[in-house]
Motif scaffolding. Structure first.
Motif, PDB file in Angstrom:
ATOM      1  N   ASN A 138       0.816  -1.214   0.000  1.00 19.36           N
ATOM      2  CA  ASN A 138       0.000   0.000   0.000  1.00 19.36           C
ATOM      3  C   ASN A 138       0.848   1.262   0.000  1.00 19.36           C
ATOM      4  OD1 ASN A 138      -2.500  -1.230  -0.092  1.00 19.36           O
ATOM      5  ND2 ASN A 138      -2.638  -1.417   2.114  1.00 19.36           N
TER       6      ASN A 138
ATOM      7  N   SER B 262       0.532   3.904  -2.915  1.00 17.08           N
ATOM      8  CA  SER B 262       0.153   5.281  -2.579  1.00 17.08           C
ATOM      9  C   SER B 262       1.113   6.309  -3.166  1.00 17.08           C
ATOM     10  CB  SER B 262       0.049   5.459  -1.063  1.00 17.08           C
ATOM     11  OG  SER B 262       1.329   5.494  -0.471  1.00 17.08           O
ATOM     12  N   GLU B 263       2.360   5.914  -3.379  1.00 19.33           N
ATOM     13  CA  GLU B 263       3.317   6.834  -4.009  1.00 19.33           C
ATOM     14  C   GLU B 263       2.901   7.145  -5.444  1.00 19.33           C
ATOM     15  OE1 GLU B 263       7.227   5.180  -3.691  1.00 19.33           O
ATOM     16  OE2 GLU B 263       7.212   5.248  -1.501  1.00 19.33           O
TER      17      GLU B 263
ATOM     18  N   GLY C 276      -1.839   7.779  -4.607  1.00 20.73           N
ATOM     19  CA  GLY C 276      -2.400   8.439  -3.428  1.00 20.73           C
ATOM     20  C   GLY C 276      -2.821   7.430  -2.369  1.00 20.73           C
ATOM     21  N   THR C 277      -2.839   7.880  -1.123  1.00 23.90           N
ATOM     22  CA  THR C 277      -3.104   6.994   0.003  1.00 23.90           C
ATOM     23  C   THR C 277      -4.544   6.496   0.034  1.00 23.90           C
ATOM     24  OG1 THR C 277      -1.387   8.133   1.253  1.00 23.90           O
ATOM     25  CG2 THR C 277      -2.919   6.787   2.509  1.00 23.90           C
ATOM     26  N   TRP C 278      -5.506   7.396  -0.137  1.00 19.83           N
ATOM     27  CA  TRP C 278      -6.908   6.956  -0.089  1.00 19.83           C
ATOM     28  C   TRP C 278      -7.254   6.080  -1.277  1.00 19.83           C
ATOM     29  CZ3 TRP C 278      -9.125   6.613   4.247  1.00 19.83           C
ATOM     30  CH2 TRP C 278      -8.884   7.537   5.262  1.00 19.83           C
ATOM     31  N   GLN C 279      -6.620   6.331  -2.420  1.00 16.82           N
ATOM     32  CA  GLN C 279      -6.837   5.471  -3.575  1.00 16.82           C
ATOM     33  C   GLN C 279      -6.288   4.065  -3.294  1.00 16.82           C
ATOM     34  OE1 GLN C 279      -5.705   8.559  -3.548  1.00 16.82           O
ATOM     35  NE2 GLN C 279      -6.504   9.730  -5.262  1.00 16.82           N
ATOM     36  N   ALA C 280      -5.115   4.005  -2.651  1.00 15.45           N
ATOM     37  CA  ALA C 280      -4.537   2.706  -2.280  1.00 15.45           C
ATOM     38  C   ALA C 280      -5.454   1.981  -1.295  1.00 15.45           C
ATOM     39  CB  ALA C 280      -3.147   2.898  -1.674  1.00 15.45           C
TER      40      ALA C 280
ATOM     41  N   PHE D  51      -4.751   3.885   5.831  1.00 16.30           N
ATOM     42  CA  PHE D  51      -4.259   5.262   5.748  1.00 16.30           C
ATOM     43  C   PHE D  51      -3.167   5.510   6.788  1.00 16.30           C
ATOM     44  CE2 PHE D  51      -4.222   9.639   7.191  1.00 16.30           C
ATOM     45  CZ  PHE D  51      -3.964  10.301   6.008  1.00 16.30           C
TER      46      PHE D  51
ATOM     47  N   VAL E  82       0.113   3.402   6.002  1.00 17.31           N
ATOM     48  CA  VAL E  82       0.839   3.922   4.837  1.00 17.31           C
ATOM     49  C   VAL E  82       1.528   5.242   5.179  1.00 17.31           C
ATOM     50  CG1 VAL E  82       0.507   4.936   2.541  1.00 17.31           C
ATOM     51  CG2 VAL E  82      -0.534   2.739   3.093  1.00 17.31           C
ATOM     52  N   THR E  83       0.812   6.125   5.846  1.00 14.47           N
ATOM     53  CA  THR E  83       1.389   7.419   6.216  1.00 14.47           C
ATOM     54  C   THR E  83       2.567   7.221   7.155  1.00 14.47           C
ATOM     55  OG1 THR E  83      -0.779   8.458   5.947  1.00 14.47           O
ATOM     56  CG2 THR E  83       0.870   9.688   7.191  1.00 14.47           C
TER      57      THR E  83
ATOM     58  N   HIS F  83       5.662   5.915   5.281  1.00 16.62           N
ATOM     59  CA  HIS F  83       6.329   6.990   4.548  1.00 16.62           C
ATOM     60  C   HIS F  83       7.174   7.857   5.473  1.00 16.62           C
ATOM     61  CE1 HIS F  83       4.672   6.252   0.640  1.00 16.62           C
ATOM     62  NE2 HIS F  83       3.420   6.404   1.036  1.00 16.62           N
TER      63      HIS F  83
END
Length: 141
Positions: free
Chosen positions: A21, A25-26, A29-33, A79, A82-83, A86
């Motif tokens: 994820n 997300s890179e 995007g995170t919400w899309q992932a 979310f 993933v955040t 990163h």
């Protein structure tokens, strides 16, 4: 023994999902992932359900509404994970996630929340959690 095996598989999959994820997300995007992850999880679960056919639709009415929204936690989990990956990397993120899980399960078990049988926490449990926290602090240094 089967429980340990399933726990190991689950833990490995949580880590692999987090890494995948973070990579997805890179690019999008995170919400899309999170959306892709939830969607593919739903599709795979539905396919497995169609083959296993152990559904009890009537039992769905007996489930408390609070428990029916538990899948929504998945979006928050993805979310947040993933955040965090990163910002801190995979190892530190998963370590802190495990501690958060242990602390919350400690509260759930010791208070009997969510209709689980109350467990008395003893010194070894406190020491174990303390050692995990100390390990993360050492890794962070």
């Amino acid at each position: 023994m089967k429980g340990i095996l399933y726990a190991l598989i689950g833990g490995a999959c949580i880590t692999l999902q987090g890494v995948a994820n973070a990579r997805i997300s890179e690019d999008i995007g995170t919400w899309q992932a999170a959306t892709i992850t939830q969607l593919t999880g739903f599709i795979i679960s539905l396919i497995i359900l169609m083959f296993v056919r152990d559904a009890a639709p009537k039992g769905l009415r007996q489930v408390r509404p609070l428990y029916l929204i538990s899948g929504a936690f998945g979006a928050v989990i993805i979310f947040s994970e993933v955040t965090a990956i990163h910002k801190m990397g995979v190892t530190l993120t998963i370590s802190i996630l495990l501690i958060a899980q242990l602390l919350l399960t400690f509260l759930i078990d010791s208070n009997g929340w969510f209709e689980v049988m109350k467990q008395k926490m003893k010194l070894p449990q406190f020491i174990g959690i303390g050692l995990m926290i100390a390990g993360v602090l050492i890794m962070k240094l």
